[in-house]
Design a protein around this motif. Structure first.
Motif, mmCIF file in Angstrom:
data_model
loop_
_atom_site.group_PDB
_atom_site.id
_atom_site.type_symbol
_atom_site.label_atom_id
_atom_site.label_comp_id
_atom_site.label_asym_id
_atom_site.label_seq_id
_atom_site.Cartn_x
_atom_site.Cartn_y
_atom_site.Cartn_z
ATOM 1 N N ALA A 274 0.826 -1.213 0.000
ATOM 2 C CA ALA A 274 0.000 0.000 0.000
ATOM 3 C C ALA A 274 0.859 1.263 0.000
ATOM 4 O O ALA A 274 0.412 2.314 -0.469
ATOM 5 C CB ALA A 274 -0.944 0.000 1.199
ATOM 6 N N THR A 275 2.088 1.175 0.514
ATOM 7 C CA THR A 275 2.959 2.353 0.495
ATOM 8 C C THR A 275 3.293 2.762 -0.935
ATOM 9 O O THR A 275 3.491 3.949 -1.221
ATOM 10 C CB THR A 275 4.258 2.109 1.277
ATOM 11 O OG1 THR A 275 4.963 0.995 0.705
ATOM 12 C CG2 THR A 275 3.971 1.830 2.737
ATOM 13 N N LEU A 276 3.356 1.791 -1.844
ATOM 14 C CA LEU A 276 3.581 2.130 -3.252
ATOM 15 C C LEU A 276 2.389 2.902 -3.801
ATOM 16 O O LEU A 276 2.560 3.876 -4.550
ATOM 17 C CB LEU A 276 3.821 0.870 -4.071
ATOM 18 C CG LEU A 276 4.021 1.104 -5.579
ATOM 19 C CD1 LEU A 276 5.298 1.877 -5.847
ATOM 20 C CD2 LEU A 276 4.021 -0.213 -6.346
ATOM 21 N N GLU A 277 1.162 2.486 -3.442
ATOM 22 C CA GLU A 277 -0.026 3.201 -3.903
ATOM 23 C C GLU A 277 -0.029 4.628 -3.374
ATOM 24 O O GLU A 277 -0.363 5.565 -4.106
ATOM 25 C CB GLU A 277 -1.278 2.451 -3.469
ATOM 26 C CG GLU A 277 -1.400 1.064 -4.085
ATOM 27 C CD GLU A 277 -2.642 0.327 -3.624
ATOM 28 O OE1 GLU A 277 -3.613 0.986 -3.232
ATOM 29 O OE2 GLU A 277 -2.642 -0.909 -3.661
ATOM 30 N N ALA A 278 0.347 4.821 -2.114
ATOM 31 C CA ALA A 278 0.417 6.171 -1.555
ATOM 32 C C ALA A 278 1.460 7.003 -2.290
ATOM 33 O O ALA A 278 1.250 8.180 -2.587
ATOM 34 C CB ALA A 278 0.729 6.102 -0.062
ATOM 35 N N LEU A 279 2.599 6.383 -2.595
ATOM 36 C CA LEU A 279 3.654 7.085 -3.337
ATOM 37 C C LEU A 279 3.143 7.523 -4.705
ATOM 38 O O LEU A 279 3.352 8.669 -5.125
ATOM 39 C CB LEU A 279 4.866 6.157 -3.472
ATOM 40 C CG LEU A 279 6.085 6.637 -4.248
ATOM 41 C CD1 LEU A 279 7.335 5.901 -3.767
ATOM 42 C CD2 LEU A 279 5.956 6.425 -5.763
ATOM 43 N N LEU A 280 2.466 6.612 -5.420
ATOM 44 C CA LEU A 280 1.997 6.933 -6.763
ATOM 45 C C LEU A 280 0.900 7.992 -6.751
ATOM 46 O O LEU A 280 0.714 8.703 -7.741
ATOM 47 C CB LEU A 280 1.508 5.661 -7.459
ATOM 48 C CG LEU A 280 2.587 4.599 -7.727
ATOM 49 C CD1 LEU A 280 1.962 3.325 -8.257
ATOM 50 C CD2 LEU A 280 3.655 5.119 -8.686
ATOM 51 N N HIS A 281 0.180 8.106 -5.627
ATOM 52 C CA HIS A 281 -0.806 9.183 -5.480
ATOM 53 C C HIS A 281 -0.162 10.486 -4.989
ATOM 54 O O HIS A 281 -0.854 11.481 -4.773
ATOM 55 C CB HIS A 281 -1.918 8.763 -4.512
ATOM 56 C CG HIS A 281 -2.925 7.830 -5.126
ATOM 57 N ND1 HIS A 281 -2.794 6.466 -5.116
ATOM 58 C CD2 HIS A 281 -4.081 8.084 -5.784
ATOM 59 C CE1 HIS A 281 -3.831 5.915 -5.732
ATOM 60 N NE2 HIS A 281 -4.616 6.873 -6.153
ATOM 61 N N LYS A 282 1.152 10.453 -4.780
ATOM 62 C CA LYS A 282 1.929 11.634 -4.357
ATOM 63 C C LYS A 282 1.458 12.156 -2.995
ATOM 64 O O LYS A 282 1.349 13.370 -2.784
ATOM 65 C CB LYS A 282 1.850 12.760 -5.398
ATOM 66 C CG LYS A 282 1.988 12.341 -6.841
ATOM 67 C CD LYS A 282 3.309 11.700 -7.162
ATOM 68 C CE LYS A 282 3.485 11.492 -8.659
ATOM 69 N NZ LYS A 282 2.432 10.713 -9.312
ATOM 70 N N ARG A 283 1.227 11.252 -2.060
ATOM 71 C CA ARG A 283 0.784 11.670 -0.738
ATOM 72 C C ARG A 283 1.893 11.441 0.278
ATOM 73 O O ARG A 283 2.389 10.314 0.417
ATOM 74 C CB ARG A 283 -0.466 10.889 -0.320
ATOM 75 C CG ARG A 283 -1.696 11.252 -1.152
ATOM 76 C CD ARG A 283 -2.038 12.738 -1.019
ATOM 77 N NE ARG A 283 -3.141 13.137 -1.898
ATOM 78 C CZ ARG A 283 -2.990 13.777 -3.048
ATOM 79 N NH1 ARG A 283 -1.782 14.086 -3.476
ATOM 80 N NH2 ARG A 283 -4.036 14.110 -3.764
ATOM 81 N N PRO A 284 2.301 12.502 0.994
ATOM 82 C CA PRO A 284 3.333 12.325 2.022
ATOM 83 C C PRO A 284 2.857 11.355 3.086
ATOM 84 O O PRO A 284 1.671 11.308 3.418
ATOM 85 C CB PRO A 284 3.526 13.734 2.588
ATOM 86 C CG PRO A 284 2.283 14.474 2.225
ATOM 87 C CD PRO A 284 1.787 13.884 0.950
ATOM 88 N N MET A 285 3.776 10.552 3.621
ATOM 89 C CA MET A 285 3.346 9.472 4.514
ATOM 90 C C MET A 285 4.321 9.253 5.656
ATOM 91 O O MET A 285 5.499 9.637 5.586
ATOM 92 C CB MET A 285 3.204 8.179 3.712
ATOM 93 C CG MET A 285 4.508 7.553 3.276
ATOM 94 S SD MET A 285 4.296 6.121 2.173
ATOM 95 C CE MET A 285 4.173 6.960 0.583
ATOM 96 N N VAL A 286 3.795 8.625 6.680
ATOM 97 C CA VAL A 286 4.595 8.066 7.764
ATOM 98 C C VAL A 286 4.310 6.571 7.767
ATOM 99 O O VAL A 286 3.152 6.149 7.779
ATOM 100 C CB VAL A 286 4.226 8.690 9.125
ATOM 101 C CG1 VAL A 286 4.949 7.967 10.264
ATOM 102 C CG2 VAL A 286 4.558 10.175 9.139
ATOM 103 N N VAL A 287 5.373 5.768 7.726
ATOM 104 C CA VAL A 287 5.245 4.317 7.669
ATOM 105 C C VAL A 287 5.477 3.736 9.057
ATOM 106 O O VAL A 287 6.439 4.111 9.744
ATOM 107 C CB VAL A 287 6.250 3.712 6.672
ATOM 108 C CG1 VAL A 287 6.182 2.187 6.674
ATOM 109 C CG2 VAL A 287 5.994 4.260 5.281
#
Length: 377
Positions: A274-287
């Motif tokens: 799912a972190t790849l999906e967040a990356l492709l949506h260009k959303r900053p994240m904390v894992v």
């Protein structure tokens, strides 16, 4: 008239069924005289594969579950080896499911059948000696990520980086306003998506932690709202039980994870695909991630990679915060998330570069590599 091309494929779960169907479509476009056999799900079936047994029989996770089904799995693999050797396909493509497929590939290659493995196991991170079996079993490895291809080149395994299908499916610029409208949220709202995982064990370990972190973040940013996509009805019930006696402005969704990622300003997310999906949506994240204490102690000695999250592995640097095991506390997660609501550009600029690098039209690339391997390009 061109000779028929016979392609055998085995996928073991839903993600492999998606990849397999895309590859089958691409093969049919390039080589119409193709027939398929093997094991797959409904998407591969729609492209012309009659599965020798239900794909779900291979979708087993966890040591205890595998041991309980071991006799069945070994029997199915033995029969499949015999059937495929008798069918003499031009090429066999094992899609993920390495514990099942690599032995299958080894036996078929010994019988003179060309073999391809599509989706690298995480051999670059742990159990690196598996690369010796991969070298024996595969005529060609197809990888979704460039760092995987470099690993195989270093270990003398024929390899081709084909990109990731999601990089083509997800647009370079998502429609944030449309997603907000669909979810009933205003453009001015501060929205955080919570993605604690899709499996029951993940949600049991991370669900309450993520909700606690949301409460801490709301104390820091009183106007923030939350959205949480549920993988299925069981995960929704699990999370609803965790929300009892909490006062959070949180919207539970049935699926719709891409919509949640498009709409949000930042993401608190479990380590995984799912972190790849967040990356492709260009959303900053904390894992964040937690496992059982004994499992963590074992993995600490086995894992060779400096990072656990795909964004950092792809960036080859600490692009997104990783809070693992005891470091993943509600306060620490909230403190890491808060600044991303105002400025996540440091992450998202890197995400755009990675998205473009992965946008290779993976199915077409994979089909081209397979056809070249069997001399039908």
């Amino acid at each position: 008239m061109a000779a028929t091309l016979r392609v055998a494929l085995v996928a073991g779960e839903a993600s492999g069924d998606i990849l397999g169907a895309g590859l089958m479509q691409a093969l049919k476009m390039r080589y119409p005289q193709v027939e398929f056999l093997g094991v797959g799900g409904p998407r591969m079936g729609a492209e012309g594969l009659v599965s020798k047994f239900p794909m779900e029989r291979l979708a087993v996770m966890g040591l205890i579950e595998v041991l309980g089904r071991l006799r069945e799995l070994l029997g199915r693999r033995k029969r499949l080896i015999a059937e495929l050797i008798a069918a003499k396909p031009d090429v066999f493509i094992g899609i993920d499911a390495p514990d099942f497929n690599l032995t299958l590939e080894l036996k078929l290659r010994e019988a003179g059948i060309k073999t391809v493995h599509y989706v690298s196991p995480s051999v670059w991170a742990w159990r690196q000696k598996r690369v010796l079996k991969i070298r024996q079993a595969c005529d060609l490895m197809l990888t979704l990520f460039p760092f995987e291809a470099r690993f195989y080149l270093d270990h003398q395994v024929p390899v081709r980086f084909v990109g990731h299908p999601l990089a083509n499916t997800i647009p370079l610029q998502a429609d944030r306003a449309g997603a907000r409208e669909a979810l009933g949220m205003g453009l001015e709202d501060a929205v955080v998506a919570l993605l604690p995982g899709s499996r029951g064990g993940e949600v049991a370990r991370l669900g309450a932690l993520f909700l606690d972190a949301a409460e801490r973040l709301r104390a820091l940013r009183p106007g923030v709202r939350f959205v949480l996509p549920c993988a299925n009805a069981e995960r929704r019930a699990q999370l609803e039980a965790m929300l009892v006696d909490r006062d959070l402005p949180l919207l539970l969704l049935d699926g719709r994870s891409h919509e949640a990622l498009t709409a949000c300003d930042a993401v608190l997310i479990a380590s995984g695909t799912a972190t790849l999906e967040a990356l492709l949506h260009k959303r900053p994240m904390v894992v964040a991630y937690k496992v059982a204490p004994l499992t963590y102690r074992i993995l600490k000695h086995l894992v060779k990679s400096p990072y656990i999250s795909l964004p950092n592995l792809l960036a080859e640097r600490m692009l997104v915060p990783e809070l693992i095991q005891d470091a993943a506390t509600p306060d620490a997660l909230a403190q890491a998330l808060a600044p991303l609501l105002d400025n996540g550009a440091v992450q998202t600029e890197g995400f755009d570069t990675i998205h473009r690098a992965l946008r290779q039209d993976a199915s077409q690339q994979a089909a081209d590599a397979v056809l070249k391997l069997v001399g039908r390009a």
